[in-house]
Design a protein around this motif. Structure first.
Motif, PDB file in Angstrom:
ATOM      1  N   PHE A   1       1.447   7.478   5.284  1.00 31.26           N
ATOM      2  CA  PHE A   1       2.255   8.049   4.196  1.00 31.26           C
ATOM      3  C   PHE A   1       2.896   9.372   4.598  1.00 31.26           C
ATOM      4  O   PHE A   1       4.007   9.678   4.141  1.00 31.26           O
ATOM      5  CB  PHE A   1       1.456   8.209   2.893  1.00 31.26           C
ATOM      6  CG  PHE A   1       2.319   8.666   1.756  1.00 31.26           C
ATOM      7  CD1 PHE A   1       3.347   7.859   1.287  1.00 31.26           C
ATOM      8  CD2 PHE A   1       2.144   9.924   1.184  1.00 31.26           C
ATOM      9  CE1 PHE A   1       4.189   8.291   0.263  1.00 31.26           C
ATOM     10  CE2 PHE A   1       2.981  10.358   0.163  1.00 31.26           C
ATOM     11  CZ  PHE A   1       4.001   9.546  -0.300  1.00 31.26           C
ATOM     12  N   GLU A   2       2.232  10.137   5.456  1.00 29.13           N
ATOM     13  CA  GLU A   2       2.840  11.404   5.908  1.00 29.13           C
ATOM     14  C   GLU A   2       4.084  11.150   6.770  1.00 29.13           C
ATOM     15  O   GLU A   2       4.930  12.023   6.903  1.00 29.13           O
ATOM     16  CB  GLU A   2       1.822  12.291   6.638  1.00 29.13           C
ATOM     17  CG  GLU A   2       0.737  12.875   5.717  1.00 29.13           C
ATOM     18  CD  GLU A   2       1.269  13.465   4.406  1.00 29.13           C
ATOM     19  OE1 GLU A   2       2.295  14.187   4.453  1.00 29.13           O
ATOM     20  OE2 GLU A   2       0.686  13.190   3.335  1.00 29.13           O
ATOM     21  N   ARG A   3       4.209   9.939   7.321  1.00 24.11           N
ATOM     22  CA  ARG A   3       5.438   9.561   8.043  1.00 24.11           C
ATOM     23  C   ARG A   3       6.520   9.094   7.060  1.00 24.11           C
ATOM     24  O   ARG A   3       7.719   9.185   7.349  1.00 24.11           O
ATOM     25  CB  ARG A   3       5.142   8.437   9.048  1.00 24.11           C
ATOM     26  CG  ARG A   3       4.137   8.855  10.115  1.00 24.11           C
ATOM     27  CD  ARG A   3       3.660   7.673  10.976  1.00 24.11           C
ATOM     28  NE  ARG A   3       2.463   8.058  11.702  1.00 24.11           N
ATOM     29  CZ  ARG A   3       1.456   7.248  12.034  1.00 24.11           C
ATOM     30  NH1 ARG A   3       1.518   5.951  11.739  1.00 24.11           N
ATOM     31  NH2 ARG A   3       0.406   7.714  12.665  1.00 24.11           N
ATOM     32  N   VAL A   4       6.066   8.567   5.917  1.00 21.36           N
ATOM     33  CA  VAL A   4       6.997   8.033   4.918  1.00 21.36           C
ATOM     34  C   VAL A   4       7.559   9.162   4.042  1.00 21.36           C
ATOM     35  O   VAL A   4       8.739   9.158   3.690  1.00 21.36           O
ATOM     36  CB  VAL A   4       6.267   7.000   4.023  1.00 21.36           C
ATOM     37  CG1 VAL A   4       7.091   6.622   2.805  1.00 21.36           C
ATOM     38  CG2 VAL A   4       5.892   5.760   4.842  1.00 21.36           C
ATOM     39  N   ARG A   5       6.699  10.125   3.712  1.00 22.39           N
ATOM     40  CA  ARG A   5       7.034  11.170   2.756  1.00 22.39           C
ATOM     41  C   ARG A   5       8.375  11.861   3.041  1.00 22.39           C
ATOM     42  O   ARG A   5       9.194  12.003   2.114  1.00 22.39           O
ATOM     43  CB  ARG A   5       5.901  12.195   2.701  1.00 22.39           C
ATOM     44  CG  ARG A   5       6.074  13.257   1.632  1.00 22.39           C
ATOM     45  CD  ARG A   5       5.122  14.424   1.856  1.00 22.39           C
ATOM     46  NE  ARG A   5       3.712  14.112   1.674  1.00 22.39           N
ATOM     47  CZ  ARG A   5       3.102  14.051   0.494  1.00 22.39           C
ATOM     48  NH1 ARG A   5       3.794  14.249  -0.622  1.00 22.39           N
ATOM     49  NH2 ARG A   5       1.811  13.779   0.407  1.00 22.39           N
ATOM     50  N   PRO A   6       8.627  12.270   4.292  1.00 21.27           N
ATOM     51  CA  PRO A   6       9.875  13.005   4.554  1.00 21.27           C
ATOM     52  C   PRO A   6      11.144  12.216   4.220  1.00 21.27           C
ATOM     53  O   PRO A   6      12.163  12.803   3.858  1.00 21.27           O
ATOM     54  CB  PRO A   6       9.818  13.285   6.061  1.00 21.27           C
ATOM     55  CG  PRO A   6       8.419  13.084   6.477  1.00 21.27           C
ATOM     56  CD  PRO A   6       7.790  12.158   5.506  1.00 21.27           C
ATOM     57  N   VAL A   7      11.064  10.899   4.323  1.00 16.29           N
ATOM     58  CA  VAL A   7      12.222  10.051   4.013  1.00 16.29           C
ATOM     59  C   VAL A   7      12.634  10.246   2.558  1.00 16.29           C
ATOM     60  O   VAL A   7      13.820  10.323   2.229  1.00 16.29           O
ATOM     61  CB  VAL A   7      11.884   8.558   4.252  1.00 16.29           C
ATOM     62  CG1 VAL A   7      13.037   7.664   3.805  1.00 16.29           C
ATOM     63  CG2 VAL A   7      11.508   8.315   5.708  1.00 16.29           C
TER      64      VAL A   7
ATOM     65  N   THR B   1       0.836  -1.206   0.000  1.00 16.98           N
ATOM     66  CA  THR B   1       0.000   0.000   0.000  1.00 16.98           C
ATOM     67  C   THR B   1       0.871   1.257   0.000  1.00 16.98           C
ATOM     68  O   THR B   1       0.643   2.186  -0.780  1.00 16.98           O
ATOM     69  CB  THR B   1      -0.900  -0.010   1.250  1.00 16.98           C
ATOM     70  OG1 THR B   1      -1.687  -1.197   1.223  1.00 16.98           O
ATOM     71  CG2 THR B   1      -1.793   1.215   1.300  1.00 16.98           C
ATOM     72  N   GLN B   2       1.866   1.295   0.859  1.00 17.46           N
ATOM     73  CA  GLN B   2       2.724   2.476   0.938  1.00 17.46           C
ATOM     74  C   GLN B   2       3.650   2.575  -0.269  1.00 17.46           C
ATOM     75  O   GLN B   2       3.942   3.688  -0.730  1.00 17.46           O
ATOM     76  CB  GLN B   2       3.516   2.477   2.258  1.00 17.46           C
ATOM     77  CG  GLN B   2       2.634   2.634   3.499  1.00 17.46           C
ATOM     78  CD  GLN B   2       1.851   3.945   3.522  1.00 17.46           C
ATOM     79  OE1 GLN B   2       2.365   4.995   3.130  1.00 17.46           O
ATOM     80  NE2 GLN B   2       0.596   3.900   3.965  1.00 17.46           N
ATOM     81  N   CYS B   3       4.085   1.437  -0.814  1.00 16.72           N
ATOM     82  CA  CYS B   3       4.922   1.471  -2.025  1.00 16.72           C
ATOM     83  C   CYS B   3       4.170   2.139  -3.172  1.00 16.72           C
ATOM     84  O   CYS B   3       4.743   2.931  -3.926  1.00 16.72           O
ATOM     85  CB  CYS B   3       5.363   0.059  -2.437  1.00 16.72           C
ATOM     86  SG  CYS B   3       6.738  -0.574  -1.469  1.00 16.72           S
ATOM     87  N   ALA B   4       2.874   1.841  -3.300  1.00 15.94           N
ATOM     88  CA  ALA B   4       2.079   2.446  -4.376  1.00 15.94           C
ATOM     89  C   ALA B   4       2.078   3.968  -4.226  1.00 15.94           C
ATOM     90  O   ALA B   4       2.171   4.704  -5.219  1.00 15.94           O
ATOM     91  CB  ALA B   4       0.659   1.893  -4.347  1.00 15.94           C
ATOM     92  N   LYS B   5       2.006   4.460  -3.008  1.00 15.25           N
ATOM     93  CA  LYS B   5       2.007   5.914  -2.771  1.00 15.25           C
ATOM     94  C   LYS B   5       3.385   6.524  -3.047  1.00 15.25           C
ATOM     95  O   LYS B   5       3.489   7.637  -3.559  1.00 15.25           O
ATOM     96  CB  LYS B   5       1.574   6.212  -1.325  1.00 15.25           C
ATOM     97  CG  LYS B   5       0.098   5.887  -1.064  1.00 15.25           C
ATOM     98  CD  LYS B   5      -0.262   6.194   0.380  1.00 15.25           C
ATOM     99  CE  LYS B   5      -1.721   5.880   0.685  1.00 15.25           C
ATOM    100  NZ  LYS B   5      -2.631   6.839   0.003  1.00 15.25           N
ATOM    101  N   ILE B   6       4.431   5.798  -2.726  1.00 20.45           N
ATOM    102  CA  ILE B   6       5.786   6.294  -3.000  1.00 20.45           C
ATOM    103  C   ILE B   6       6.000   6.395  -4.511  1.00 20.45           C
ATOM    104  O   ILE B   6       6.554   7.378  -5.013  1.00 20.45           O
ATOM    105  CB  ILE B   6       6.856   5.372  -2.348  1.00 20.45           C
ATOM    106  CG1 ILE B   6       6.700   5.360  -0.815  1.00 20.45           C
ATOM    107  CG2 ILE B   6       8.264   5.836  -2.733  1.00 20.45           C
ATOM    108  CD1 ILE B   6       7.441   4.210  -0.112  1.00 20.45           C
ATOM    109  N   VAL B   7       5.527   5.367  -5.236  1.00 20.66           N
ATOM    110  CA  VAL B   7       5.635   5.377  -6.705  1.00 20.66           C
ATOM    111  C   VAL B   7       4.918   6.597  -7.280  1.00 20.66           C
ATOM    112  O   VAL B   7       5.463   7.334  -8.106  1.00 20.66           O
ATOM    113  CB  VAL B   7       5.049   4.076  -7.305  1.00 20.66           C
ATOM    114  CG1 VAL B   7       4.875   4.190  -8.816  1.00 20.66           C
ATOM    115  CG2 VAL B   7       5.943   2.884  -6.958  1.00 20.66           C
ATOM    116  N   GLU B   8       3.682   6.822  -6.821  1.00 16.74           N
ATOM    117  CA  GLU B   8       2.875   7.947  -7.285  1.00 16.74           C
ATOM    118  C   GLU B   8       3.569   9.288  -7.061  1.00 16.74           C
ATOM    119  O   GLU B   8       3.542  10.173  -7.894  1.00 16.74           O
ATOM    120  CB  GLU B   8       1.581   7.989  -6.462  1.00 16.74           C
ATOM    121  CG  GLU B   8       0.290   7.771  -7.198  1.00 16.74           C
ATOM    122  CD  GLU B   8      -0.839   7.700  -6.176  1.00 16.74           C
ATOM    123  OE1 GLU B   8      -1.143   8.749  -5.572  1.00 16.74           O
ATOM    124  OE2 GLU B   8      -1.381   6.585  -5.957  1.00 16.74           O
TER     125      GLU B   8
END
Ligand code: UP5
Ligand code: MG
Length: 190
Positions: A178-184, A21-28
């Motif tokens: 995703f808001e925790r992932v985004r900054p990375v 789920t989070q990988c799809a958002k990172i790709v986007e």
């Protein structure tokens, strides 16, 4: 050999922790190529390849497929892509996976994401998913959780000591996580 600017992220976490789920958002949002090791193995089963039956047997039991098989599939996926930014999802699952990747691919990840999720939440999510996966039943989920508990820690610890680990609290809505992932990833964009 082709010179490629590689930027590799390993995406780890237990079954149902939200890796895909989070990988799809990172790709986007950040334009990575997503390679899910589990998905590559399921494609191998579907293509009736030589290893397909063995892979299916292992997945039904929640066991880890021999490293060489998985790494070769990841390697094929990486080679068939011009983009050098990869999310490798659900791999490495144990120390042997990790060293096999280093030996065969000759590269290390730049970042390792680890989705930290309580077992009860992971069970709930996997049982709610309705995609007909052969391993989404309570018996196999229990086995997957056992294998995860017994094998992931040395990998996490290895990258933690190298300063590459980003541990993410995987409780919350998909968007909150995703808001925790985004900054990375925002940090790498400069
Ligand atoms: N969902 C997601 N986020 C949510 C949230 N915040 N709140 C509520 N619900 C949320 O998510 C799981 C479900 O939860 C989905 O329905 C989603 O909508 C919902 P998902 O993003 O799919 O989680 P993920 O971590 O990707 O779960 P998955 O089940 O894919 O993880 P596994 O690691 O168990 O599965 P994988 O496909 O990686 O591996 C399967 C098997 O292949 C392994 O058990 C093993 O036998 C084999 N394998 C190997 O042998 N070697 C490998 O290297 C890889 C796999
Ligand atoms: Mg997945």
């Amino acid at each position: 050999s082709k010179e490629k600017n590689l930027y590799i992220t390993f995406v780890l976490g237990g079954p149902g922790s939200g890796k895909g789920t989070q990988c799809a958002k990172i790709v986007e949002n950040f334009g990575y190529t997503h390679l899910s090791a589990g998905e590559l193995l399921r494609q191998e089963i579907a293509s009736n390849s030589e290893d397909g039956v063995m892979i299916l047997d292992m997945i039904k039991e929640g066991k880890i497929v021999p490293s060489e098989v998985t790494v070769k599939l990841i390697q094929k996926g990486m080679e068939s892509c011009d983009n050098g930014k990869f999310l490798i999802d659900g791999f490495p699952r144990n120390e042997e996976n990790r060293t096999a990747f280093e030996q065969i691919i000759g590269a290390e990840p730049n970042i390792v994401l680890f989705f930290d999720c309580p077992e009860e939440e992971m069970i709930k999510r996997v049982l709610n998913r309705n995609e007909g996966r052969v391993d989404d039943n309570i018996e196999t989920i229990r086995k997957r959780l056992k294998v995860f508990a017994a094998s992931h820690y040395p990998v996490i610890d290895y990258y933690s000591k190298k300063g590459k680990l980003c541990k993410i609290d995987a409780i919350g809505t998909e968007d909150e996580i995703f808001e925790r992932v985004r900054p990375v990833f925002a940090a790498c964009e400069g």
